[in-house]
Design an enzyme around this catalytic site. Structure first.
Site, short mmCIF file in Angstrom:
data_model
loop_
_atom_site.label_atom_id
_atom_site.label_comp_id
_atom_site.label_asym_id
_atom_site.label_seq_id
_atom_site.Cartn_x
_atom_site.Cartn_y
_atom_site.Cartn_z
N ASP A 80 0.83 -1.21 0.00
CA ASP A 80 0.00 0.00 0.00
C ASP A 80 0.86 1.26 0.00
O ASP A 80 0.49 2.28 -0.59
CB ASP A 80 -0.93 0.00 1.21
CG ASP A 80 -2.07 -0.99 1.07
OD1 ASP A 80 -2.31 -1.47 -0.06
OD2 ASP A 80 -2.73 -1.30 2.09
N GLY A 81 2.02 1.21 0.66
CA GLY A 81 2.91 2.36 0.67
C GLY A 81 3.39 2.73 -0.72
O GLY A 81 3.52 3.92 -1.05
N ALA A 196 -5.86 2.35 8.17
CA ALA A 196 -4.41 2.36 8.34
C ALA A 196 -4.06 2.86 9.74
O ALA A 196 -4.55 2.33 10.73
CB ALA A 196 -3.77 3.21 7.24
#
Length: 307
Positions: A80-81, A196
């Site tokens: 996801d980063g 998150a």
């Protein structure tokens, strides 16, 4: 969430590839996708950093900031980063993005590597779900002058940096005073970011379609301080008060800047949205069950009963 309706759905001819660095499995998946796309007669363009990872020569490249101008679709291979980083560069071009998960959770990069070619073929044929995610824009101002600005897909976080001391700040929403708080900081999160860091801080999960922003205090000194959910059009202002340490603010955890007493952090919705694509059958609640471990005990009991 909408079914396929992008004007470019029938013309995904130029495909951009972005990969997470320093991971062998990412390179393997990039090569697999590259060869498959070339076999379909599609034009593949690597971003410059990714091109250094793969064992090809004479490939076409473009800078991350310009990639969105020359492609119809960007495939991100990583976690996801990696997609967060790519999104901030691509959003101004309105370029659709799809993610192949080579990270951990994979809320945004939701396609498993084993399914990548089949799922990508579906998308290339125009069969996908369009998920439009809004971003936040953040400005740091002192005496009316903008010192720093950034955009975030997940969150803007006010924090105390490496110090263990609490910080003192004031919160205003739409020009209205809300409170002055002593805490470790504040997470200002989009619906995307609600699964998150904000979730780890005790914040609510917001469905991606919601036009809302969550404000999640980090270890507040007042026990009655709780997360607040405000409308997506809200203007949020944080003013730094006297502190024993210099607070910091970051966008998507990528870069932090120090703040001084009197500095103001202004946060609002960014005018552009990220066009995130999912293959057919994507289900946000199924993603929550899978990524967050919902139903684990019940599923285990069912498996035992069935055996």
């Amino acid at each position: 969430m909408q079914s396929a309706n992008l004007s470019s759905a029938k013309s995904f001819r130029n495909i951009g590839l972005i990969g997470r660095p320093d991971k062998i499995s990412v390179v393997e998946t990039l090569c697999l996708i590259h060869d498959h796309l070339r076999g379909l007669g599609l034009h593949v363009i690597f971003d410059q950093e990714t091109a250094e990872l793969v064992p090809y020569t004479n490939v076409q490249t473009a800078s991350r900031s310009l990639l969105g101008e020359v492609v119809d679709l960007v495939i991100v291979v990583g976690g996801d980063g990696s997609l967060l980083h790519a999104a901030r560069a691509l959003v101004r071009h309105h370029t659709p993005v799809i993610g192949i998960n080579r990270g951990r959770l994979g809320f945004l990069t939701d396609i498993k590597p084993a399914d990548a070619l089949f799922k990508l073929d579906q998308v290339l044929k125009g069969h996908f779900q369009l998920d439009r995610r809004f971003l936040l824009e953040m400005e740091v101002r002192t005496k009316g002058e903008t010192l720093y600005d950034a955009i975030a897909l997940n969150d803007v976080v006010l924090h105390s940096g490496k110090s263990v001391h609490m910080i003192d700040f004031e919160l205003q929403i739409d020009g209205q005073y809300v409170y002055r708080q002593h805490s470790d900081g504040l997470i200002v999160s989009t619906p995307t970011g609600s699964t998150a860091y904000a979730l780890s801080g005790g914040g609510p999960i917001l469905h991606p379609s919601m036009d809302a922003i969550a404000l999640v205090p980090m270890h507040p000194h007042t026990l009655s301080s709780r997360p607040i959910v405000v409308g997506g059009q809200s203007e949020i202002k944080l003013t730094i008060r006297e502190n024993r340490v210099l607070p910091m603010v970051s966008a998507d955890g990528q870069h932090s800047v120090s703040l001084n007493v009197g500095d103001c952090v202004h946060i609002r919705k960014h005018p552009f949205k990220l066009n995130l694509l999912h293959p057919p059958g994507y289900d946000f609640y199924m993603a929550c069950r899978t990524k967050l471990g919902w139903n684990q005990d019940f599923d285990l009991i069912k498996e035992q009963d069935d055996s």
